[in-house]
Design a protein around this motif. Structure first.
Motif, short mmCIF file in Angstrom:
data_model
loop_
_atom_site.label_atom_id
_atom_site.label_comp_id
_atom_site.label_asym_id
_atom_site.label_seq_id
_atom_site.Cartn_x
_atom_site.Cartn_y
_atom_site.Cartn_z
N THR A 33 -30.42 13.02 -36.99
CA THR A 33 -29.50 13.59 -36.99
C THR A 33 -29.62 15.23 -36.03
O THR A 33 -30.68 15.39 -35.38
CB THR A 33 -28.92 13.79 -38.62
OG1 THR A 33 -30.19 14.93 -38.71
CG2 THR A 33 -28.84 12.34 -38.82
N HIS A 180 -21.06 5.21 -33.11
CA HIS A 180 -21.61 5.63 -34.91
C HIS A 180 -20.80 5.29 -36.04
O HIS A 180 -19.82 6.43 -35.80
CB HIS A 180 -22.17 7.11 -34.84
CG HIS A 180 -23.50 7.12 -33.66
ND1 HIS A 180 -24.47 6.20 -34.49
CD2 HIS A 180 -24.18 7.38 -32.22
CE1 HIS A 180 -25.53 6.80 -33.74
NE2 HIS A 180 -25.00 7.47 -32.32
N HIS A 182 -19.29 6.37 -39.23
CA HIS A 182 -19.49 7.68 -40.20
C HIS A 182 -20.05 6.70 -41.91
O HIS A 182 -19.64 5.62 -41.95
CB HIS A 182 -17.99 8.22 -40.46
CG HIS A 182 -18.22 9.20 -41.62
ND1 HIS A 182 -18.45 9.58 -43.17
CD2 HIS A 182 -18.32 10.53 -41.39
CE1 HIS A 182 -18.43 10.18 -43.68
NE2 HIS A 182 -18.81 11.17 -42.23
N PRO A 183 -20.60 7.50 -42.37
CA PRO A 183 -21.73 7.05 -43.56
C PRO A 183 -20.93 6.13 -44.14
O PRO A 183 -21.27 5.76 -45.29
CB PRO A 183 -21.79 8.26 -43.36
CG PRO A 183 -22.46 9.34 -42.36
CD PRO A 183 -21.07 9.07 -41.57
N PRO A 217 -24.65 3.56 -40.39
CA PRO A 217 -25.63 4.23 -41.52
C PRO A 217 -25.09 3.79 -42.66
O PRO A 217 -24.40 3.92 -43.79
CB PRO A 217 -25.43 5.77 -41.24
CG PRO A 217 -23.36 5.92 -40.83
CD PRO A 217 -23.81 4.38 -40.15
N MET A 219 -26.28 3.41 -46.54
CA MET A 219 -26.84 4.12 -48.20
C MET A 219 -27.82 3.63 -48.75
O MET A 219 -26.11 1.72 -49.18
CB MET A 219 -25.43 4.55 -48.82
CG MET A 219 -25.83 6.14 -48.17
SD MET A 219 -24.02 7.70 -49.04
CE MET A 219 -23.88 8.39 -47.77
N SER A 239 -24.08 12.01 -51.91
CA SER A 239 -23.77 12.16 -50.41
C SER A 239 -22.51 11.87 -50.27
O SER A 239 -21.68 12.33 -49.43
CB SER A 239 -24.73 11.12 -49.93
OG SER A 239 -26.46 11.99 -50.51
N TYR A 243 -20.02 13.53 -47.88
CA TYR A 243 -18.88 13.47 -47.34
C TYR A 243 -17.51 13.14 -47.34
O TYR A 243 -16.74 12.84 -46.49
CB TYR A 243 -19.70 11.93 -46.40
CG TYR A 243 -20.63 12.05 -45.62
CD1 TYR A 243 -21.16 12.95 -44.49
CD2 TYR A 243 -21.99 11.56 -45.95
CE1 TYR A 243 -21.96 12.67 -44.08
CE2 TYR A 243 -23.28 11.76 -45.76
CZ TYR A 243 -23.28 12.77 -44.10
OH TYR A 243 -24.60 12.10 -43.90
N TYR A 316 -30.04 5.23 -44.38
CA TYR A 316 -30.10 6.95 -44.34
C TYR A 316 -30.90 7.45 -45.89
O TYR A 316 -31.24 8.42 -45.04
CB TYR A 316 -28.53 7.19 -45.55
CG TYR A 316 -27.95 7.90 -45.18
CD1 TYR A 316 -27.16 8.38 -44.29
CD2 TYR A 316 -27.94 8.66 -46.63
CE1 TYR A 316 -26.96 9.44 -44.46
CE2 TYR A 316 -27.59 10.18 -47.01
CZ TYR A 316 -27.09 11.30 -45.70
OH TYR A 316 -26.10 11.87 -46.14
#
Length: 336
Positions: A33, A180, A182-183, A217, A219, A239, A243, A316
């Motif tokens: 990152t 990419h 988003h988480p 990504p 978690m 987390s 976000y 992640y």
């Protein structure tokens, strides 16, 4: 399915050991990152320490660097990595770009589109000696052998972009090599937005959607006892609240059945109540947006959740614990 470990850039003296451990553990690659340290120097050290390890920036901030500077950096990294480097770029948010980096942020989506095309024009120029990109934001038309890195014996780096809203996803399908996610991008969001918009952008450019990677990504909450998983659950909750505080991502919560989540998080954020922010993320949020499992069941849980929607998974929190890192590597091998 490729499986990468995600890390914030580390002090350079620590990167070689991290890269070798990542490769030995069985991960496909290492994704850097961009925070207080830049991802490019980390990737350079990793390329020398662990030949064959796939490396990527996920994501580097685009606008503070000229497209030519970014292209030249990616070019050298691609050569050093033997063709195993991916350039991941993102816009960041206005406050960081304007107040921390001191550069323009107007029209970030179209600007990033032009940026990607300018970077690819530079790649072509490094091979041909001719630079000719004329876009709405960047015009590049001068290069000489002295100021070109010259051809390399591996393909051009892939250029991936961070994208959330439909316009950006279509743009990625049109001009980028990967997205990419988003988480907070759970599989429902990927199916509703990422895949159809990727396909629409690809069709516009006469490309196959399969040529544009979907980099996700994830978690994870892993442990063989509820006590172990509870510790992980609280880290994931914090987390997600971080976000989830960004207004542009509110629709992801809303569409998944958690309307008003961002507004509630922001109310606590404005009061400086970080514990209160995390408290807005319920166990139902976590069940929908994270993957919880025992160690023996994690590979199957990830496969059933992301098969058909992800090209690459990025774990992640694989680096949160040295012992867990080895176990995550075993899971990565099962998925790869």
């Amino acid at each position: 399915m490729h499986v990468d470990a995600m890390t914030m850039p580390q002090p350079l003296l620590e990167v070689a050991d991290l890269a070798r451990r990542t490769q030995t553990a069985g991960f496909s690659g290492l994704l850097f990152t961009e925070t207080g340290r830049t991802p490019y120097l980390n990737a350079a050290v990793a390329a020398q320490a662990a030949p064959g390890l796939e490396l990527s920036t996920g994501v580097a901030v685009a606008f503070p660097r000229s497209p030519f500077v970014t292209a030249a950096t990616a070019w050298e990294l691609q050569e050093a990595a033997g063709g195993a480097f991916r350039l991941g770029l993102g816009t960041q948010v206005r406050t960081h770009v304007v107040r921390r980096y001191g550069v323009d942020f107007e029209h970030p989506g179209p600007r990033l589109r032009d940026y990607v095309l300018a970077v690819k024009a530079c790649f072509a120029a490094f091979r041909t000696g001719k630079l000719d990109h004329r876009g709405d934001f960047y015009s590049l038309d001068f290069i000489t052998p002295q100021w070109s890195p010259g051809p390399i014996d591996v393909p051009d780096p892939k250029v991936d972009i961070a994208a959330v809203n439909p316009w950006m996803l279509r743009m990625a399908g049109e001009v980028a090599d990967g997205i990419h996610v988003h988480p907070l991008g759970e599989p429902g969001y990927i199916r509703r937005h990422v895949l159809p918009n990727r396909a629409a952008g690809a069709e516009k450019a006469g490309r196959s959607p399969d040529d544009i990677a979907v980099i996700v990504p994830v978690m994870t909450i892993v442990g063989d006892t509820d006590e172990e998983r509870q510790r992980e659950r609280e880290l994931v909750r914090a987390s997600m609240s971080f976000y989830g505080s960004t207004p542009n991502y509110a629709f992801i919560w809303d569409e998944a059945g958690f309307e008003g989540t961002t507004a509630r998080i922001r109310e606590k954020q404005k009061a400086g109540d970080f514990a209160g922010m995390a408290a807005q993320i319920t166990d139902d949020h976590i069940a929908a947006f994270a993957t919880e499992s025992t160690w023996d069941g994690l590979a199957d849980a990830l496969r059933s959740k992301y098969d058909g929607v992800a090209t690459r998974l990025v774990l992640y929190n694989a680096l949160a614990d040295r012992e867990w890192f080895t176990r995550y590597g075993e899971v990565a091998q099962q998925l790869s």
